[in-house]
Motif scaffolding. Structure first.
Motif, PDB file in Angstrom:
ATOM      1  N   LEU A  51       0.821  -1.202   0.000  1.00 51.71           N
ATOM      2  CA  LEU A  51       0.000   0.000   0.000  1.00 51.71           C
ATOM      3  C   LEU A  51       0.860   1.258   0.000  1.00 51.71           C
ATOM      4  N   GLU A  52       0.356   2.304  -0.655  1.00 54.21           N
ATOM      5  CA  GLU A  52       1.000   3.615  -0.608  1.00 54.21           C
ATOM      6  C   GLU A  52      -0.064   4.675  -0.338  1.00 54.21           C
ATOM      7  N   PRO A  53       0.242   5.668   0.513  1.00 51.43           N
ATOM      8  CA  PRO A  53      -0.717   6.749   0.755  1.00 51.43           C
ATOM      9  C   PRO A  53      -0.704   7.748  -0.394  1.00 51.43           C
ATOM     10  N   ARG A  54      -1.879   8.187  -0.824  1.00 53.29           N
ATOM     11  CA  ARG A  54      -1.987   9.162  -1.901  1.00 53.29           C
ATOM     12  C   ARG A  54      -2.976  10.263  -1.510  1.00 53.29           C
ATOM     13  N   TRP A  55      -2.831  11.410  -2.150  1.00 60.13           N
ATOM     14  CA  TRP A  55      -3.737  12.534  -1.954  1.00 60.13           C
ATOM     15  C   TRP A  55      -4.916  12.384  -2.920  1.00 60.13           C
ATOM     16  N   SER A  56      -6.145  12.430  -2.411  1.00 56.73           N
ATOM     17  CA  SER A  56      -7.303  12.388  -3.317  1.00 56.73           C
ATOM     18  C   SER A  56      -7.630  13.781  -3.846  1.00 56.73           C
ATOM     19  N   PHE A  57      -7.132  14.807  -3.194  1.00 57.39           N
ATOM     20  CA  PHE A  57      -7.176  16.162  -3.752  1.00 57.39           C
ATOM     21  C   PHE A  57      -5.990  16.936  -3.199  1.00 57.39           C
ATOM     22  N   GLU A  58      -5.529  17.916  -3.949  1.00 52.86           N
ATOM     23  CA  GLU A  58      -4.311  18.653  -3.626  1.00 52.86           C
ATOM     24  C   GLU A  58      -4.609  19.870  -2.760  1.00 52.86           C
ATOM     25  N   PRO A  59      -3.714  20.207  -1.831  1.00 51.44           N
ATOM     26  CA  PRO A  59      -3.850  21.484  -1.129  1.00 51.44           C
ATOM     27  C   PRO A  59      -3.822  22.641  -2.135  1.00 51.44           C
ATOM     28  N   ASP A  60      -4.632  23.635  -1.898  1.00 51.69           N
ATOM     29  CA  ASP A  60      -4.756  24.765  -2.814  1.00 51.69           C
ATOM     30  C   ASP A  60      -3.792  25.883  -2.412  1.00 51.69           C
ATOM     31  N   ILE A  61      -2.978  26.331  -3.363  1.00 49.82           N
ATOM     32  CA  ILE A  61      -1.994  27.382  -3.090  1.00 49.82           C
ATOM     33  C   ILE A  61      -2.672  28.656  -2.571  1.00 49.82           C
ATOM     34  N   GLU A  62      -3.805  29.006  -3.138  1.00 56.91           N
ATOM     35  CA  GLU A  62      -4.490  30.223  -2.704  1.00 56.91           C
ATOM     36  C   GLU A  62      -4.978  30.096  -1.267  1.00 56.91           C
ATOM     37  N   ALA A  63      -5.407  28.888  -0.878  1.00 55.66           N
ATOM     38  CA  ALA A  63      -5.827  28.674   0.513  1.00 55.66           C
ATOM     39  C   ALA A  63      -4.635  28.798   1.456  1.00 55.66           C
ATOM     40  N   ILE A  64      -3.463  28.327   1.003  1.00 58.41           N
ATOM     41  CA  ILE A  64      -2.249  28.479   1.820  1.00 58.41           C
ATOM     42  C   ILE A  64      -1.914  29.957   1.985  1.00 58.41           C
ATOM     43  N   LYS A  65      -1.978  30.708   0.884  1.00 62.81           N
ATOM     44  CA  LYS A  65      -1.685  32.143   0.959  1.00 62.81           C
ATOM     45  C   LYS A  65      -2.677  32.850   1.884  1.00 62.81           C
ATOM     46  N   GLN A  66      -3.942  32.480   1.797  1.00 63.48           N
ATOM     47  CA  GLN A  66      -4.958  33.095   2.656  1.00 63.48           C
ATOM     48  C   GLN A  66      -4.665  32.828   4.124  1.00 63.48           C
ATOM     49  N   THR A  67      -4.252  31.595   4.435  1.00 68.54           N
ATOM     50  CA  THR A  67      -3.912  31.244   5.817  1.00 68.54           C
ATOM     51  C   THR A  67      -2.723  32.062   6.314  1.00 68.54           C
ATOM     52  N   LEU A  68      -1.710  32.176   5.481  1.00 71.63           N
ATOM     53  CA  LEU A  68      -0.520  32.937   5.865  1.00 71.63           C
ATOM     54  C   LEU A  68      -0.830  34.418   6.004  1.00 71.63           C
ATOM     55  N   GLN A  69      -1.713  34.910   5.181  1.00 70.41           N
ATOM     56  CA  GLN A  69      -2.070  36.325   5.264  1.00 70.41           C
ATOM     57  C   GLN A  69      -2.812  36.624   6.566  1.00 70.41           C
TER      58      GLN A  69
END
Length: 453
Positions: free
Chosen positions: A20-38
């Protein structure tokens, strides 16, 4: 487990040739990361770029004005606990040793945030991975690194904990987070016992709690859903019993797929044979548990934080070879002394006592010696550096060396538990078990049997 099922959204376990290998079913969103950092730095200029990923994380380069940081976004392999423990572990290592580790700026151990995953924002460590610089470093520089890791091991030995598991801050639900929404603690969180240490160099106020373990075997695939005690374990015997139980579960799950064994194709037959063989090994290991790990002391067993992946890829060094940082503190547990009093993993390997003669190796088109030469040189140098490490530990911490010298049987048992389902190692495990059972004198270690095969 409705709460747990809702928390692992975004994680998919995919069967591959190697398991088994772990996989992402959806990717983190860059804009959401920027919003969090802001939200964290409202007046700062924010830049975010994807950096890379590990087994359970995606890494992002973050620039807040002129400050360079790293954001690590995690798959929910062990929701909440993995993040909380990683933060506490880095803090503990920072407070008790001189090894440079990332500083946590902010973190979120709940996925109730705009990114949708747990995350840690931390300082960006300087330097390059030791794996990229080893060939160019002088042996003197490598020796200095070994001395630094001996000092690190000595410091952790002097700051022992109690019980086997992972460490957490005293108030693990209170965190520096950009989100105002927090999940209520689960019944499991509220009822889990904790072990604390009394006799350490640090004050009692500063000593973290040893509690529920965060370890790949305990959350891999469907293991996270298994109704099994996850610590803190008071003894090595209890910890190993839990691990054997998880391996047993895997075997029974496979065998349950084939109630009739008369009409199996070749692949199915292999699965049944492998599971049957593994169950036999598990049974034999269980029969030896009380012999190898007699648990007479009712108090929780002493333990030490042990980074079991101090590889060349997780060690950063400067251009001159000075230690610049140690990375990847996720799933780093407080383990019993017999397991923790061992070489850093970058020093492990097959012994080679003769220096390779560069003239006997093939040259590449650019005139450089082949990779085989460098592999053999690595084995030769680490053989010498292991001796240097033990010599320095004798000077710094004789008690550590005493544990190291008297724990080979326990370490071999741990190797057998880790590899009980490994077809390539099964013969060596069975021969080793047979020698113990018959009381063979001058028992050859399982580690040597595997290395020399």
């Amino acid at each position: 487990m409705p709460w747990l099922e809702s928390q692992v959204h975004g994680l998919v376990w995919v069967p591959t040739t190697f398991g088994l290998e772990p996989r992402w079913s959806f990717e983190p969103d860059i804009e959401a990361i920027k919003q969090t950092l802001q939200l964290l730095r409202p007046s700062s200029t924010v830049e975010v770029n994807f950096l890379g990923q590990g087994a359970f994380n995606k890494l992002y380069d973050v620039k807040l004005d002129d400050e360079m940081l790293i954001m690590r976004i995690s798959l929910p392999v062990d929701p909440r606990y993995k993040t909380m423990s990683e933060v506490a572990t880095m803090d503990w290592v920072h407070r008790t040793t001189d090894v440079p580790v990332p500083s946590v700026v902010s973190y979120q151990s709940s996925r109730n945030n705009v990114i949708g995953f747990e995350w840690i924002l931390m300082s960006k460590m300087p330097g390059k991975p030791l794996a990229e610089t080893w060939r160019s470093l002088s042996f003197a520089a490598k020796s200095r690194l070994v001395m630094e890791f001996a000092a690190y091991s000595s410091s952790l030995f002097r700051n022992q904990l109690r019980g086997i598991g992972n460490i957490y801050e005293r108030s693990p639900l209170v965190e520096n987070s950009a989100s105002t929404e927090e999940s209520a603690p689960t019944r499991e969180q509220a009822e889990v016992p904790v072990f604390t240490s009394q006799d350490t160099e640090c004050s009692a106020r500063a000593v973290p709690e040893v509690s529920r373990i965060v370890s790949t075997q305990f959350f891999w695939g469907s293991h996270i859903y298994q109704d099994i005690y996850r610590g803190p374990f008071s003894s090595s015997k209890d910890w190993i019993t839990a691990r054997l139980t998880l391996s047993e579960y895997d075997c029974h799950s496979i065998l349950a797929k084939y109630p009739a064994v008369d009409d199996l194709d070749s692949d199915d037959e292999v699965e049944v044979e492998d599971s049957t063989r593994t169950l036999r090994i598990i049974g034999r290991l269980r029969s030896l548990l009380s012999l190898v790990f007699p648990s007479n002391n009712p108090d929780p067993e002493p333990s030490i934080i042990f980074h079991d992946d101090l590889s060349r890829h997780n060690i950063l060094v400067s251009k001159g070879g000075e230690l610049a940082g140690v990375l990847d503190w996720e799933c780093v547990s407080a383990l019993p002394l017999w397991r923790a009093c061992y070489y850093p993993s970058f020093l492990e390997g097959v012994p080679r006592h003769l220096e390779p003669n560069i003239g006997r190796y093939h040259r590449e088109g650019n005139g450089e010696p082949s990779d085989l030469y460098w592999d053999h040189l690595w084995e030769y140098e680490t053989t010498i550096l292991r001796d240097m490490f033990i010599y320095e530990m004798k000077r710094l911490e004789p008690g550590w060396v005493e544990v190291f010298n008297t724990s080979q049987l326990q370490r071999d048992f741990d190797i057998a538990v880790q590899n009980c389902d490994n077809e390539l190692v099964a013969r060596h495990i069975n021969e080793w078990i047979e020698d113990i059972t018959t009381g063979k004198v001058n028992l050859r270690s399982l580690r040597d049997r595997i290395d020399e095969a």
